[in-house]
Design a protein around this motif. Structure first.
Motif, PDB file in Angstrom:
ATOM      1  N   TRP A  70     -49.775  18.377 -16.003  1.00 39.17           N
ATOM      2  CA  TRP A  70     -50.145  17.958 -14.638  1.00 39.17           C
ATOM      3  C   TRP A  70     -49.036  17.107 -14.033  1.00 39.17           C
ATOM      4  N   TRP A  71     -48.461  16.210 -14.834  1.00 38.99           N
ATOM      5  CA  TRP A  71     -47.376  15.355 -14.348  1.00 38.99           C
ATOM      6  C   TRP A  71     -46.147  16.203 -13.992  1.00 38.99           C
ATOM      7  N   GLU A  72     -45.892  17.231 -14.775  1.00 34.97           N
ATOM      8  CA  GLU A  72     -44.683  18.037 -14.571  1.00 34.97           C
ATOM      9  C   GLU A  72     -44.795  18.977 -13.369  1.00 34.97           C
ATOM     10  N   VAL A  73     -45.929  19.645 -13.182  1.00 30.99           N
ATOM     11  CA  VAL A  73     -46.028  20.647 -12.114  1.00 30.99           C
ATOM     12  C   VAL A  73     -47.170  20.410 -11.142  1.00 30.99           C
ATOM     13  N   GLY A  74     -47.977  19.388 -11.381  1.00 37.70           N
ATOM     14  CA  GLY A  74     -49.063  19.094 -10.459  1.00 37.70           C
ATOM     15  C   GLY A  74     -50.142  20.163 -10.472  1.00 37.70           C
ATOM     16  N   ASP A  75     -50.690  20.433  -9.295  1.00 29.46           N
ATOM     17  CA  ASP A  75     -51.812  21.357  -9.214  1.00 29.46           C
ATOM     18  C   ASP A  75     -51.403  22.805  -8.957  1.00 29.46           C
ATOM     19  N   GLU A  76     -50.179  23.153  -9.249  1.00 31.52           N
ATOM     20  CA  GLU A  76     -49.736  24.549  -9.137  1.00 31.52           C
ATOM     21  C   GLU A  76     -50.262  25.309 -10.355  1.00 31.52           C
ATOM     22  N   TRP A  78     -50.536  28.438 -11.329  1.00 27.66           N
ATOM     23  CA  TRP A  78     -49.733  29.446 -12.037  1.00 27.66           C
ATOM     24  C   TRP A  78     -48.656  28.800 -12.887  1.00 27.66           C
ATOM     25  N   ALA A  79     -48.175  27.643 -12.473  1.00 28.73           N
ATOM     26  CA  ALA A  79     -47.193  26.914 -13.284  1.00 28.73           C
ATOM     27  C   ALA A  79     -47.860  26.251 -14.494  1.00 28.73           C
ATOM     28  N   GLN A  80     -49.166  26.025 -14.409  1.00 25.09           N
ATOM     29  CA  GLN A  80     -49.898  25.445 -15.533  1.00 25.09           C
ATOM     30  C   GLN A  80     -50.114  26.463 -16.663  1.00 25.09           C
ATOM     31  N   VAL A  81     -50.193  27.728 -16.308  1.00 28.49           N
ATOM     32  CA  VAL A  81     -50.528  28.764 -17.292  1.00 28.49           C
ATOM     33  C   VAL A  81     -49.605  28.736 -18.512  1.00 28.49           C
ATOM     34  N   PRO A  82     -48.283  28.797 -18.363  1.00 25.32           N
ATOM     35  CA  PRO A  82     -47.452  28.812 -19.574  1.00 25.32           C
ATOM     36  C   PRO A  82     -47.493  27.493 -20.353  1.00 25.32           C
ATOM     37  N   ARG A  83     -47.881  26.424 -19.710  1.00 26.09           N
ATOM     38  CA  ARG A  83     -47.943  25.134 -20.384  1.00 26.09           C
ATOM     39  C   ARG A  83     -49.256  24.923 -21.133  1.00 26.09           C
ATOM     40  N   MET A  84     -50.334  25.583 -20.695  1.00 26.12           N
ATOM     41  CA  MET A  84     -51.658  25.277 -21.244  1.00 26.12           C
ATOM     42  C   MET A  84     -52.330  26.415 -22.019  1.00 26.12           C
ATOM     43  N   VAL A  85     -51.887  27.652 -21.848  1.00 25.46           N
ATOM     44  CA  VAL A  85     -52.599  28.759 -22.503  1.00 25.46           C
ATOM     45  C   VAL A  85     -52.498  28.668 -24.027  1.00 25.46           C
ATOM     46  N   ALA A  86     -51.303  28.579 -24.576  1.00 29.24           N
ATOM     47  CA  ALA A  86     -51.165  28.542 -26.043  1.00 29.24           C
ATOM     48  C   ALA A  86     -51.879  27.331 -26.646  1.00 29.24           C
ATOM     49  N   PRO A  87     -51.715  26.119 -26.082  1.00 26.99           N
ATOM     50  CA  PRO A  87     -52.467  24.991 -26.649  1.00 26.99           C
ATOM     51  C   PRO A  87     -53.983  25.182 -26.568  1.00 26.99           C
ATOM     52  N   THR A  88     -54.460  25.819 -25.519  1.00 24.67           N
ATOM     53  CA  THR A  88     -55.902  26.042 -25.381  1.00 24.67           C
ATOM     54  C   THR A  88     -56.397  27.092 -26.375  1.00 24.67           C
ATOM     55  N   VAL A  89     -55.616  28.130 -26.605  1.00 22.74           N
ATOM     56  CA  VAL A  89     -55.987  29.138 -27.607  1.00 22.74           C
ATOM     57  C   VAL A  89     -56.053  28.485 -28.987  1.00 22.74           C
ATOM     58  N   LEU A  90     -55.078  27.645 -29.314  1.00 24.89           N
ATOM     59  CA  LEU A  90     -55.098  26.946 -30.597  1.00 24.89           C
ATOM     60  C   LEU A  90     -56.319  26.027 -30.679  1.00 24.89           C
TER      61      LEU A  90
END
Length: 109
Positions: A70-76, A78-90
């Motif tokens: 959130w700090w890096e890309v805010g509320d964008e 689509w930019a959150q997807v590569p940052r959060m998908v793998a950690p969420t799957v784990l």
């Protein structure tokens, strides 16, 4: 057996993130990857020990990742997807491991 596989996968991801994070720090970049790598490494070890603390530690890492993203890309989103998908799957896999972790805790008490 599945928990050991999950533990070793988490350890491998942790080593990769830690190594890349140290390199990034040397280049003057973000400390996030090194910190997350250490956390994943510890989570993997705890999973291999069938310790419920693995879940709590990983939840802290996941929340830290969410804050960092959130700090890096805010509320964008689509930019959150590569940052959060793998950690969420784990996280989902670790959540599925709760019955095994609880069963182990029951034997230790």
């Amino acid at each position: 057996m599945a928990l050991l596989i999950l533990g070793w996968i988490t350890i491998i991801f942790g080593i990769v993130l830690l190594a890349g994070g140290v390199w990034l720090i040397a280049l003057g970049g973000s400390w996030y990857y090194a910190i997350a790598g250490l956390g994943l490494l510890a989570t993997g070890v705890l999973l291999n020990m069938q310790n419920m603390a693995a879940l709590w530690l990983y939840l802290v890492i996941w929340l830290g990742t969410l804050v960092w993203a959130w700090w890096e890309v805010g509320d964008e989103w689509w930019a959150q997807v590569p940052r959060m998908v793998a950690p969420t799957v784990l996280l989902i896999f670790i959540l599925f491991a709760i019955p095994v972790l609880r069963r182990r805790r029951g034997h230790a008490e």
